[in-house]
Design a protein around this motif. Sequence first.
Motif, PDB file in Angstrom:
ATOM      1  N   ARG A 242       0.805  -1.231   0.000  1.00  0.00           N
ATOM      2  CA  ARG A 242       0.000   0.000   0.000  1.00  0.00           C
ATOM      3  C   ARG A 242       0.835   1.277   0.000  1.00  0.00           C
ATOM      4  O   ARG A 242       0.363   2.323  -0.430  1.00  0.00           O
ATOM      5  N   THR A 243       2.067   1.225   0.517  1.00  0.00           N
ATOM      6  CA  THR A 243       2.926   2.403   0.591  1.00  0.00           C
ATOM      7  C   THR A 243       4.307   2.077   0.026  1.00  0.00           C
ATOM      8  O   THR A 243       4.718   0.904   0.000  1.00  0.00           O
TER       9      THR A 243
ATOM     10  N   ASP B 285      -5.200   3.203 -10.222  1.00  0.00           N
ATOM     11  CA  ASP B 285      -5.266   3.483  -8.788  1.00  0.00           C
ATOM     12  C   ASP B 285      -5.323   4.983  -8.542  1.00  0.00           C
ATOM     13  O   ASP B 285      -4.935   5.797  -9.400  1.00  0.00           O
ATOM     14  N   THR B 286      -5.766   5.361  -7.365  1.00  0.00           N
ATOM     15  CA  THR B 286      -5.649   6.737  -6.877  1.00  0.00           C
ATOM     16  C   THR B 286      -4.951   6.682  -5.525  1.00  0.00           C
ATOM     17  O   THR B 286      -4.724   5.602  -4.966  1.00  0.00           O
ATOM     18  N   GLY B 287      -4.599   7.850  -5.006  1.00  0.00           N
ATOM     19  CA  GLY B 287      -3.908   7.901  -3.721  1.00  0.00           C
ATOM     20  C   GLY B 287      -3.136   9.193  -3.583  1.00  0.00           C
ATOM     21  O   GLY B 287      -3.555  10.235  -4.124  1.00  0.00           O
TER      22      GLY B 287
ATOM     23  N   GLU C 194       1.245   6.485  -1.369  1.00  0.00           N
ATOM     24  CA  GLU C 194       0.235   5.701  -0.665  1.00  0.00           C
ATOM     25  C   GLU C 194      -0.975   5.544  -1.567  1.00  0.00           C
ATOM     26  O   GLU C 194      -1.570   6.534  -2.000  1.00  0.00           O
ATOM     27  N   ILE C 195      -1.346   4.300  -1.871  1.00  0.00           N
ATOM     28  CA  ILE C 195      -2.503   4.083  -2.737  1.00  0.00           C
ATOM     29  C   ILE C 195      -3.788   4.045  -1.915  1.00  0.00           C
ATOM     30  O   ILE C 195      -3.768   3.781  -0.716  1.00  0.00           O
ATOM     31  N   ASP C 196      -4.903   4.333  -2.582  1.00  0.00           N
ATOM     32  CA  ASP C 196      -6.228   4.184  -1.978  1.00  0.00           C
ATOM     33  C   ASP C 196      -6.519   2.688  -1.942  1.00  0.00           C
ATOM     34  O   ASP C 196      -6.903   2.081  -2.953  1.00  0.00           O
ATOM     35  N   TRP C 197      -6.347   2.080  -0.760  1.00  0.00           N
ATOM     36  CA  TRP C 197      -6.441   0.631  -0.650  1.00  0.00           C
ATOM     37  C   TRP C 197      -7.852   0.109  -0.906  1.00  0.00           C
ATOM     38  O   TRP C 197      -8.031  -0.951  -1.519  1.00  0.00           O
TER      39      TRP C 197
END
Length: 254
Positions: free
Chosen positions: A12-13, A47-49, A82-85
């Motif tokens: 995730r990071t 992905d977003t984040g 950091e992705i939007d999990w």
Amino acid sequence: MIKLYWQDPYLRTFEATVIARRELAGHPAVALDRTCFYPTSGGQPHDTGLLNKVAVLDVIEDDGDVWHVLAAPLLAECVHGEIDWARRFDHMQQHTGQHILSQAFIQTAKAETVSFHLSADTVTIDIATPALTNEQAAAAEHLANEVVMSAREVTTTEHPPEMIGLLGLRKQPDVTGTLRVVDVAGFDRCACGGTHVRNTGELGQVHVARWEPHQGETRVEFLCGWRAQRDYAARDALLRGLARDLTVGWTDVP
């Protein structure tokens, strides 16, 4: 450029270094030496984040680089990503479910999948048959859920292109270079560059919501995992509300 989303889709990071900058669609964009951010590809959205707390609006792969389109300029050279999990895991559930359901339709209706589309609201496959019966749809859904509930391992391997004909793939891919194969143990093997869960049990369930003819084929809408759970909860609440208003048991509502 290291594609961390292929090495570990659950990561995730990450830490990375900016290697290039440009503007895309009126927004600043950066390419990194490594990234967890999946770019839009193969029917799966990006992905977003955040990169250093700057929102990532879009992710685009271009000529081997993955460009992160940003809401504001990113001045630093070293970044924390950091992705939007919740979004990523949803995509993993839906995409893995698509592999299983596509194989299920081959086995129950002899209908191959010709296209796949995943959005925030719907997930669909187009299958190569002009019509689909209720019995065929129910059989495919049942088989898919047997695979889900058997908690089969989902693995990813890479192979040289000359191995394509020896891998037992559901569909022969039109690709060059290294071949990435996603294997649902004992059920489905398919060339795919998306992100997937490690075990079919993580899908919870696969639900075929509806289908309709579409340009000589059949478009099937389905839901997996948390999408299926939310859909069930909404329908259950509606039915219970109707039963309460009519002062009958829910089976008497019709």
